[in-house]
Write a protein that holds these residues in place. Sequence first.
Motif, PDB file in Angstrom:
ATOM      1  N   VAL A 194      15.526   5.773   1.739  1.00 25.66           N
ATOM      2  CA  VAL A 194      14.918   4.605   1.084  1.00 25.66           C
ATOM      3  C   VAL A 194      16.069   3.672   0.723  1.00 25.66           C
ATOM      4  CG1 VAL A 194      13.552   3.766  -0.870  1.00 25.66           C
ATOM      5  CG2 VAL A 194      13.006   5.986   0.171  1.00 25.66           C
ATOM      6  N   ILE A 195      15.997   2.441   1.214  1.00 28.70           N
ATOM      7  CA  ILE A 195      17.073   1.475   0.934  1.00 28.70           C
ATOM      8  C   ILE A 195      16.583   0.517  -0.143  1.00 28.70           C
ATOM      9  CG2 ILE A 195      18.596  -0.305   1.887  1.00 28.70           C
ATOM     10  CD1 ILE A 195      18.279   0.974   4.627  1.00 28.70           C
ATOM     11  N   GLY A 196      17.328   0.442  -1.253  1.00 24.62           N
ATOM     12  CA  GLY A 196      16.954  -0.450  -2.352  1.00 24.62           C
ATOM     13  C   GLY A 196      16.537   0.327  -3.577  1.00 24.62           C
ATOM     14  N   THR A 197      16.788  -0.282  -4.738  1.00 24.50           N
ATOM     15  CA  THR A 197      16.405   0.373  -5.998  1.00 24.50           C
ATOM     16  C   THR A 197      15.684  -0.617  -6.908  1.00 24.50           C
ATOM     17  OG1 THR A 197      18.657  -0.076  -6.747  1.00 24.50           O
ATOM     18  CG2 THR A 197      18.181   2.175  -6.066  1.00 24.50           C
ATOM     19  N   GLY A 198      14.735  -1.382  -6.316  1.00 25.66           N
ATOM     20  CA  GLY A 198      13.919  -2.301  -7.106  1.00 25.66           C
ATOM     21  C   GLY A 198      12.609  -1.638  -7.508  1.00 25.66           C
ATOM     22  N   ALA A 199      11.671  -2.483  -7.972  1.00 31.08           N
ATOM     23  CA  ALA A 199      10.395  -1.974  -8.487  1.00 31.08           C
ATOM     24  C   ALA A 199       9.638  -1.155  -7.445  1.00 31.08           C
ATOM     25  CB  ALA A 199       9.538  -3.148  -8.940  1.00 31.08           C
ATOM     26  N   SER A 200       9.753  -1.544  -6.164  1.00 33.69           N
ATOM     27  CA  SER A 200       9.027  -0.799  -5.123  1.00 33.69           C
ATOM     28  C   SER A 200       9.673   0.567  -4.901  1.00 33.69           C
ATOM     29  CB  SER A 200       9.028  -1.584  -3.807  1.00 33.69           C
ATOM     30  OG  SER A 200       8.472  -2.860  -3.990  1.00 33.69           O
ATOM     31  N   ALA A 201      10.998   0.588  -4.720  1.00 33.52           N
ATOM     32  CA  ALA A 201      11.694   1.839  -4.399  1.00 33.52           C
ATOM     33  C   ALA A 201      11.492   2.898  -5.486  1.00 33.52           C
ATOM     34  CB  ALA A 201      13.186   1.567  -4.211  1.00 33.52           C
ATOM     35  N   ALA A 252      13.054  -0.876   1.189  1.00 37.16           N
ATOM     36  CA  ALA A 252      12.404  -1.375  -0.045  1.00 37.16           C
ATOM     37  C   ALA A 252      13.295  -2.480  -0.586  1.00 37.16           C
ATOM     38  CB  ALA A 252      12.229  -0.237  -1.047  1.00 37.16           C
ATOM     39  N   THR A 253      13.514  -3.460   0.282  1.00 38.07           N
ATOM     40  CA  THR A 253      14.566  -4.457   0.040  1.00 38.07           C
ATOM     41  C   THR A 253      14.025  -5.811  -0.420  1.00 38.07           C
ATOM     42  OG1 THR A 253      14.525  -4.632   2.456  1.00 38.07           O
ATOM     43  CG2 THR A 253      16.390  -3.501   1.492  1.00 38.07           C
ATOM     44  N   GLY A 254      12.812  -5.819  -0.907  1.00 37.48           N
ATOM     45  CA  GLY A 254      12.293  -7.020  -1.543  1.00 37.48           C
ATOM     46  C   GLY A 254      11.722  -8.051  -0.586  1.00 37.48           C
ATOM     47  N   PHE A 255      11.563  -9.258  -1.117  1.00 41.74           N
ATOM     48  CA  PHE A 255      10.824 -10.308  -0.409  1.00 41.74           C
ATOM     49  C   PHE A 255      11.626 -11.599  -0.335  1.00 41.74           C
ATOM     50  CE2 PHE A 255       8.001  -7.269  -2.296  1.00 41.74           C
ATOM     51  CZ  PHE A 255       7.130  -6.984  -1.254  1.00 41.74           C
ATOM     52  N   ARG A 256      11.264 -12.411   0.665  1.00 42.80           N
ATOM     53  CA  ARG A 256      11.945 -13.712   0.802  1.00 42.80           C
ATOM     54  C   ARG A 256      11.242 -14.696  -0.122  1.00 42.80           C
ATOM     55  NH1 ARG A 256      12.818 -13.413   7.232  1.00 42.80           N
ATOM     56  NH2 ARG A 256      12.929 -15.656   7.087  1.00 42.80           N
ATOM     57  N   ARG A 275       0.835  -1.210   0.000  1.00 44.41           N
ATOM     58  CA  ARG A 275       0.000   0.000   0.000  1.00 44.41           C
ATOM     59  C   ARG A 275       0.863   1.250   0.000  1.00 44.41           C
ATOM     60  NH1 ARG A 275      -5.643  -0.105  -0.554  1.00 44.41           N
ATOM     61  NH2 ARG A 275      -5.996  -2.301  -0.806  1.00 44.41           N
ATOM     62  N   TYR A 276       2.084   1.114  -0.448  1.00 43.64           N
ATOM     63  CA  TYR A 276       2.986   2.273  -0.382  1.00 43.64           C
ATOM     64  C   TYR A 276       2.585   3.331  -1.423  1.00 43.64           C
ATOM     65  CZ  TYR A 276       5.328  -0.210  -4.239  1.00 43.64           C
ATOM     66  OH  TYR A 276       5.600  -0.863  -5.406  1.00 43.64           O
ATOM     67  N   PRO A 277       2.963   4.591  -1.186  1.00 40.65           N
ATOM     68  CA  PRO A 277       2.573   5.630  -2.141  1.00 40.65           C
ATOM     69  C   PRO A 277       3.200   5.373  -3.502  1.00 40.65           C
ATOM     70  CG  PRO A 277       4.023   6.519  -0.411  1.00 40.65           C
ATOM     71  CD  PRO A 277       3.701   5.116  -0.033  1.00 40.65           C
ATOM     72  N   CYS A 279      18.248  -9.338 -16.741  1.00 43.76           N
ATOM     73  CA  CYS A 279      18.777 -10.329 -15.808  1.00 43.76           C
ATOM     74  C   CYS A 279      18.096 -10.139 -14.448  1.00 43.76           C
ATOM     75  CB  CYS A 279      20.291 -10.183 -15.706  1.00 43.76           C
ATOM     76  SG  CYS A 279      21.056 -11.468 -14.730  1.00 43.76           S
ATOM     77  N   LYS A 280      17.978  -8.877 -14.016  1.00 42.69           N
ATOM     78  CA  LYS A 280      17.090  -8.528 -12.909  1.00 42.69           C
ATOM     79  C   LYS A 280      15.826  -7.964 -13.556  1.00 42.69           C
ATOM     80  CE  LYS A 280      20.481  -6.708  -9.547  1.00 42.69           C
ATOM     81  NZ  LYS A 280      20.024  -7.200  -8.278  1.00 42.69           N
ATOM     82  N   ARG A 281      14.769  -7.817 -12.795  1.00 41.05           N
ATOM     83  CA  ARG A 281      13.521  -7.330 -13.384  1.00 41.05           C
ATOM     84  C   ARG A 281      13.730  -5.932 -14.002  1.00 41.05           C
ATOM     85  NH1 ARG A 281       8.315  -9.058 -13.049  1.00 41.05           N
ATOM     86  NH2 ARG A 281       6.704  -7.514 -13.443  1.00 41.05           N
ATOM     87  N   VAL A 282      13.242  -5.766 -15.237  1.00 41.74           N
ATOM     88  CA  VAL A 282      13.338  -4.458 -15.895  1.00 41.74           C
ATOM     89  C   VAL A 282      12.304  -3.545 -15.248  1.00 41.74           C
ATOM     90  CG1 VAL A 282      13.165  -3.219 -18.083  1.00 41.74           C
ATOM     91  CG2 VAL A 282      13.987  -5.589 -18.063  1.00 41.74           C
TER      92      VAL A 282
END
Length: 502
Positions: free
Chosen positions: A181-188, A341-345, A54-56, A292-295
């Motif tokens: 904000v820690i992480g640079t994935g789809a959420s961050a 914003a460090t992803g999921f297990r 539910r993040y902005p 290789c990682k999610r675009v």
Amino acid sequence: MDAPSKEDGILDVAIIGAGFGGLAMAIALKKAGRTAFRVFEKASDLGGTWLFNRYPGIACDVPSFLYSFSFAQNPDWSRCYSSGDEIWRYMKRVADDHGLHPYLHFNVPVTRAQYDEAARLWQVTLGTGETVLTRALVTGTGALHVPSLPDINGLDTFAGAKFHSAEWNEDFDPAGKTVAVIGTGASAIQIVPSIAGKAHQVYLFQRTPAWVVPRFDRPTSAMTKALFRHLPLLQRLYRTLVYTRMELRAIAFTVWPSLMKQLEKPARAYLDAAIQDPGLRAALTPNYTIGCKRVLVSDDFYPAMNRENVALITARIERIEREAIVTADGVRLPVDAIVTATGFRVTEWIPGVQLIGRDGRDLTREWHKAGAARAYYGITAEGFPNLFMLLGPNTGLGHNSIIFMIEAQTRYIMRCLKWLWAGEAESVEVCAEVQRTFNEWLNARMQRTVWLTGCKSWYLNPDGTNSTIWPSFTLTYWWRTHAARRSDFVLETAKTGPAARA
Ligand code: N01
């Protein structure tokens, strides 16, 4: 419990999870006229990942006209890439339209399920203390909901607001605050642009730069909505076009990863055009093959990184103090809040539920011991009769809509269930040899894909193998699963018994 069940109190099917997977399965059962099923959901509502996250700024990175059920088209998507909340409301509407509510049980986690070989039933233990018996068990637990928290020295001592992207604190107001904000994935990359306009300062801590392509998001015009409402075939055609465009990318992702270089060009051009500062541009430039990682798809991430009050921090985080983050180069940055914003297990697999099959075998324990999850088309597993998985091992995607996979799986499971209902079998279990041969094919196929080109990603097991992604076209998956082959399974009846197992 007051949901429909058979006279003998035994369910035909118990479903774990009320996300897209669980809903698709429930709808398929209802359409087939079955009513002796229940959906157990640990949360207080349906929605799965779209309830938790539910993040902005949350939105889906697959266009909504495709990221929706094929049998429940929505002409009213407000945008090309609708918000998480709009997707969640769509799911609620679909559940209403299909009369699912009597079958949905919220705040009821499933903690354990054990197969009773003599009775050919699953005993399902609920968090409420109850036990239910069911002929078949379907897991729709999803992969992206157990937060992976970074192991950073001092994180637990931080005194300010601190939460994972999937556990957003709705009371948190970033206005005037300094937010890390820690992480640079789809959420961050969705969170940063959404809070940058309010926060005093945003520090984005990047470990690995991500490939970002423009989203070209836009509102759906009133004309398009009206056309789709009155000409559903036109909407179907549009959906097929979107699907085909995304599916074609599988050629590069799964057959010739060298072609990914061609996809890198527009992403590089976008980065060059969007980020003028050469230092920032260099820091945001990925050093691995795109895909290789999610675009990541975003129109507002790079513009946000250009803001005066947003800073990219590439130095490793050394430690976290009560009120600050200290990086390995000795810089101390006072912050009011930390968003992990460090992803999921992801490779926990069916978290929180212990699944015990034939001969006391524990499914996830076996997978962990083996270092990789292995199943048959991600749906069934040898040793676990009448257990069916939605989005099980190797059915994730990097190039297309996951809902396509869910629908293919639902169809496949229904075919297997029909063997039970027709009295042809009391238990259905994939043959060990069939599963082994399939996984050999899968592994060989995986070697050709972009996901094994050398980057570190959440798709991979600790040993570098991949148990999360389907290594081919979704069309191939559809074709291979459009009919369940009886010869792939051991079908047992009361007469044949376990002794007849091949
Ligand atoms: O998580 P991620 P996510 N110190 O795992 C970094 C779906 N999704 O929540 O790359 C510092 O992708 C980590 O760094 P690195 C989608 O399938 C979809 O963003 O490992 N950093 C990475 O940058 C997606 O793929 C949507 O070096 C640390 C980030 O945290 C999946 O969910 C929206 C760290 C984690 O990125 C997960 O996305 C949101 C540490 N100790 C999610 N540990 C849409 O549809 C990790 N990182 C748009």
